[in-house]
Design an enzyme around this catalytic site. Sequence first.
Site, PDB file in Angstrom:
ATOM      1  N   HIS A 183      69.318  35.355  95.910  1.00 42.60           N
ATOM      2  CA  HIS A 183      68.364  34.268  95.573  1.00 42.60           C
ATOM      3  C   HIS A 183      67.262  34.142  96.642  1.00 42.60           C
ATOM      4  CE1 HIS A 183      68.093  30.306  93.116  1.00 42.60           C
ATOM      5  NE2 HIS A 183      66.880  30.669  93.547  1.00 42.60           N
TER       6      HIS A 183
ATOM      7  N   GLU B 225      76.322  30.711  91.336  1.00 43.25           N
ATOM      8  CA  GLU B 225      76.093  31.205  92.701  1.00 43.25           C
ATOM      9  C   GLU B 225      76.438  30.138  93.754  1.00 43.25           C
ATOM     10  OE1 GLU B 225      71.891  32.255  92.018  1.00 43.25           O
ATOM     11  OE2 GLU B 225      71.331  30.678  93.418  1.00 43.25           O
TER      12      GLU B 225
ATOM     13  N   ALA C 174      65.075  34.298  87.681  1.00 40.26           N
ATOM     14  CA  ALA C 174      64.917  32.906  87.234  1.00 40.26           C
ATOM     15  C   ALA C 174      66.187  32.105  87.546  1.00 40.26           C
ATOM     16  CB  ALA C 174      64.569  32.882  85.760  1.00 40.26           C
ATOM     17  N   ARG C 175      67.163  32.158  86.661  1.00 38.54           N
ATOM     18  CA  ARG C 175      68.440  31.493  86.898  1.00 38.54           C
ATOM     19  C   ARG C 175      69.546  32.350  86.308  1.00 38.54           C
ATOM     20  NH1 ARG C 175      66.258  29.046  90.346  1.00 38.54           N
ATOM     21  NH2 ARG C 175      65.948  26.799  90.511  1.00 38.54           N
TER      22      ARG C 175
HETATM   23  C1  DGY Z   1      63.301  27.379  92.987  1.00 38.99           C
HETATM   24  O1  DGY Z   1      62.307  26.992  93.603  1.00 38.99           O
HETATM   25  O2  DGY Z   1      63.631  26.918  91.880  1.00 38.99           O
HETATM   26  C2  DGY Z   1      64.120  28.419  93.672  1.00 38.99           C
HETATM   27  O3  DGY Z   1      64.849  29.155  92.765  1.00 38.99           O
HETATM   28  C3  DGY Z   1      65.020  27.785  94.705  1.00 38.99           C
HETATM   29  O4  DGY Z   1      65.957  26.949  94.085  1.00 38.99           O
END
Ligand code: DGY
Length: 321
Positions: A287, A269, A239-240
């Site tokens: 990512h 990142e 996710a993040r």
């Molecule tokens: C998104 O689509 O949010 C991906 O993580 C790329 O930023």
Amino acid sequence: MPQNVKLLVTRQFPANVLERCQRDYNCTLNPNDTDWPDEELIDQSFGHDAIFFSSGNKFTADVIAALPNEVKILATFSVGYEHIDLSAALKRNLVVVNTPHVLNEATADIAFMLMLCASRRAREADKMVRNSDWHGWTPTQLLGIGMQGKRLAILGMGGIGREVAKRARSFGMIIHYHNRNRLPEHLEQGAIYHQSAEDLMKVADFLSINCPMTPKMKYFLNTDKIKLLPNQAIVVNTARGGLVHDDSLISALKSGRVFAAGLDVFGGEPAVNPEYLKLDNVFLSPHIGSATFETRDAMGFLALDSLDAFFAGKEPLNRIA
Ligand code: DGY
């Protein structure tokens, strides 16, 4: 088609996407595939009706306030939108659209890749063969943790979370989840709902983080939450990065309290906490959740569909502000 519309494209999107941008819009492209710093982004935006960008461009309240009046719509090539101050956009009547849904499957695939690589020790296995440290099969070599019959805890049961659940069912896992709202039965498909995220942690033999990043969720996975996990849990995050408190996870990985982790996203990142790099029980990827040819084209086309609709005087798809 809105060929008189001036579109600023801040990154080198896939060739099919750029081709459509140039076919249908009066485009300014960024010849380098790097994010312009704020000041340059603002300078470049003069004379444009719309900006098509990715999550590397931060549309803070200050940047939004400095945009020229002719910019009417922002289209982000991402589902995540924590890089955009939506209330500042709303205040200025700036429309914002994102690209949800089309990346659910690709991202769930990477969550699964990370679960398998972490639980089955893929990094150590690969290293052993490459370093010529493998001297033959042994009954106890590189034993990992199986998925069959294990409880998979999904934090955030949106489109991506549900795709992770779909894959996990075929691996014989028992699905638990926490979401702001409980899903209707046809979407739940037997998954067990936990009203609190803390309760979910208690059953997380495997934890897959699939929720959006909000200020409230910053550092969600901290020492207190890790203490709730079953011993030797596996943690994966697609996710993040900001959802995980790195020092807490690193110390749990070092002690073995958490068996292994798979991480596709990182706080700050592309910088990665150097301690992760030293650990064999962490599988890392840069990512790549949505990084398939098909998905990246679909994301670009979805954003362009929204821009087309907006400039044709219709309500754009996936409007978030
Ligand atoms: C998104 O689509 O949010 C991906 O993580 C790329 O930023």
